[in-house]
Design a protein around this motif. Sequence first.
Motif, PDB file in Angstrom:
ATOM      1  N   GLY A   1      50.949 -98.350 -33.284  1.00  0.00           N
ATOM      2  CA  GLY A   1      52.034 -99.316 -33.294  1.00  0.00           C
ATOM      3  C   GLY A   1      53.358 -98.593 -33.348  1.00  0.00           C
ATOM      4  O   GLY A   1      53.437 -97.454 -33.799  1.00  0.00           O
ATOM      5  N   ALA A   2      54.391 -99.273 -32.868  1.00  0.00           N
ATOM      6  CA  ALA A   2      55.712 -98.650 -32.853  1.00  0.00           C
ATOM      7  C   ALA A   2      56.802 -99.702 -32.908  1.00  0.00           C
ATOM      8  O   ALA A   2      56.626-100.834 -32.456  1.00  0.00           O
ATOM      9  CB  ALA A   2      55.873 -97.814 -31.596  1.00  0.00           C
TER      10      ALA A   2
ATOM     11  N   VAL B   1      43.548 -99.642 -30.299  1.00  0.00           N
ATOM     12  CA  VAL B   1      43.956-101.001 -30.611  1.00  0.00           C
ATOM     13  C   VAL B   1      45.476-100.957 -30.758  1.00  0.00           C
ATOM     14  O   VAL B   1      46.003-100.407 -31.728  1.00  0.00           O
ATOM     15  CB  VAL B   1      43.292-101.510 -31.914  1.00  0.00           C
ATOM     16  CG1 VAL B   1      43.792-102.901 -32.251  1.00  0.00           C
ATOM     17  CG2 VAL B   1      41.779-101.474 -31.796  1.00  0.00           C
ATOM     18  N   ASP B   2      46.165-101.501 -29.772  1.00  0.00           N
ATOM     19  CA  ASP B   2      47.633-101.488 -29.758  1.00  0.00           C
ATOM     20  C   ASP B   2      48.131-102.694 -30.540  1.00  0.00           C
ATOM     21  O   ASP B   2      48.000-103.829 -30.102  1.00  0.00           O
ATOM     22  CB  ASP B   2      48.145-101.519 -28.321  1.00  0.00           C
ATOM     23  CG  ASP B   2      49.646-101.320 -28.230  1.00  0.00           C
ATOM     24  OD1 ASP B   2      50.338-101.390 -29.272  1.00  0.00           O
ATOM     25  OD2 ASP B   2      50.136-101.104 -27.101  1.00  0.00           O
ATOM     26  N   LYS B   3      48.721-102.442 -31.693  1.00  0.00           N
ATOM     27  CA  LYS B   3      49.208-103.509 -32.561  1.00  0.00           C
ATOM     28  C   LYS B   3      50.599-104.000 -32.170  1.00  0.00           C
ATOM     29  O   LYS B   3      51.055-105.024 -32.673  1.00  0.00           O
ATOM     30  CB  LYS B   3      49.203-103.040 -34.024  1.00  0.00           C
ATOM     31  CG  LYS B   3      47.806-102.846 -34.574  1.00  0.00           C
ATOM     32  CD  LYS B   3      47.061-104.146 -34.460  1.00  0.00           C
ATOM     33  CE  LYS B   3      45.797-104.222 -35.228  1.00  0.00           C
ATOM     34  NZ  LYS B   3      45.200-105.560 -35.153  1.00  0.00           N
ATOM     35  N   THR B   4      51.277-103.284 -31.293  1.00  0.00           N
ATOM     36  CA  THR B   4      52.604-103.685 -30.826  1.00  0.00           C
ATOM     37  C   THR B   4      52.654-103.552 -29.300  1.00  0.00           C
ATOM     38  O   THR B   4      53.329-102.676 -28.769  1.00  0.00           O
ATOM     39  CB  THR B   4      53.712-102.836 -31.479  1.00  0.00           C
ATOM     40  OG1 THR B   4      53.441-101.449 -31.217  1.00  0.00           O
ATOM     41  CG2 THR B   4      53.782-103.058 -32.983  1.00  0.00           C
TER      42      THR B   4
ATOM     43  N   LEU C   1      51.177-103.498 -39.519  1.00  0.00           N
ATOM     44  CA  LEU C   1      50.061-103.914 -38.668  1.00  0.00           C
ATOM     45  C   LEU C   1      49.039-102.795 -38.501  1.00  0.00           C
ATOM     46  O   LEU C   1      47.829-103.036 -38.522  1.00  0.00           O
ATOM     47  CB  LEU C   1      50.581-104.366 -37.302  1.00  0.00           C
ATOM     48  CG  LEU C   1      51.333-105.693 -37.285  1.00  0.00           C
ATOM     49  CD1 LEU C   1      52.036-105.891 -35.939  1.00  0.00           C
ATOM     50  CD2 LEU C   1      50.393-106.851 -37.580  1.00  0.00           C
ATOM     51  N   VAL C   2      49.531-101.567 -38.361  1.00  0.00           N
ATOM     52  CA  VAL C   2      48.627-100.415 -38.245  1.00  0.00           C
ATOM     53  C   VAL C   2      47.863-100.218 -39.552  1.00  0.00           C
ATOM     54  O   VAL C   2      46.636-100.065 -39.552  1.00  0.00           O
ATOM     55  CB  VAL C   2      49.410 -99.137 -37.854  1.00  0.00           C
ATOM     56  CG1 VAL C   2      48.516 -97.903 -37.945  1.00  0.00           C
ATOM     57  CG2 VAL C   2      49.991 -99.274 -36.448  1.00  0.00           C
TER      58      VAL C   2
ATOM     59  N   GLY D   1      44.954 -94.685 -37.958  1.00  0.00           N
ATOM     60  CA  GLY D   1      46.096 -95.326 -37.342  1.00  0.00           C
ATOM     61  C   GLY D   1      47.260 -94.377 -37.161  1.00  0.00           C
ATOM     62  O   GLY D   1      47.374 -93.373 -37.873  1.00  0.00           O
ATOM     63  N   ILE D   2      48.123 -94.721 -36.209  1.00  0.00           N
ATOM     64  CA  ILE D   2      49.316 -93.928 -35.930  1.00  0.00           C
ATOM     65  C   ILE D   2      50.474 -94.887 -35.708  1.00  0.00           C
ATOM     66  O   ILE D   2      50.399 -95.780 -34.853  1.00  0.00           O
ATOM     67  CB  ILE D   2      49.118 -93.036 -34.685  1.00  0.00           C
ATOM     68  CG1 ILE D   2      47.933 -92.094 -34.892  1.00  0.00           C
ATOM     69  CG2 ILE D   2      50.397 -92.253 -34.377  1.00  0.00           C
ATOM     70  CD1 ILE D   2      47.459 -91.405 -33.619  1.00  0.00           C
TER      71      ILE D   2
END
Length: 142
Positions: free
Chosen positions: A6-7, A30-33, A46-47, A59-60
């Motif tokens: 996420g970012a 899994v792209d949270k954003t 979210l991550v 997560g990152i």
Amino acid sequence: MKIAIGADTDGFELKEYLKNYLKVKGIEVVDKTPKKGSNLVEAASLVAKAIMDKEVERGIAIDEYGAGSFMVGAKHKGIICAEVSDEHSSKMTSQHNSANMLAIGAGIVGKKLLEKMIDAYLAEEYAGGRHQIRVDMLNKML
């Protein structure tokens, strides 16, 4: 392995690069954003929540300097978050701290360094042993 990423707005471009890099390596992402516009607090949360809910193993989170995402990640119980900006720190936080979340600054880390950092982080296994005392202490916090 399954990784949440996420970012915020400042880290979005590097996050997109990372997403493609991980997918090429065969890692499920899994792209949270998925859309630009998140702030660092919601993106990093979210991550962290994806890790806490066992949706992913690691997560990152990426923002401009990494510090904000680190602070957010560290506020979540069960998250051992490390702010990293070099290959060695990425490796050692995995090996010695069992970090399940990285915080990275897009204004500090470029694409090639990011690749090396992620490779080092993912290749390293937690050493356990004398480090477990510290990990247990971290997990009891909050």
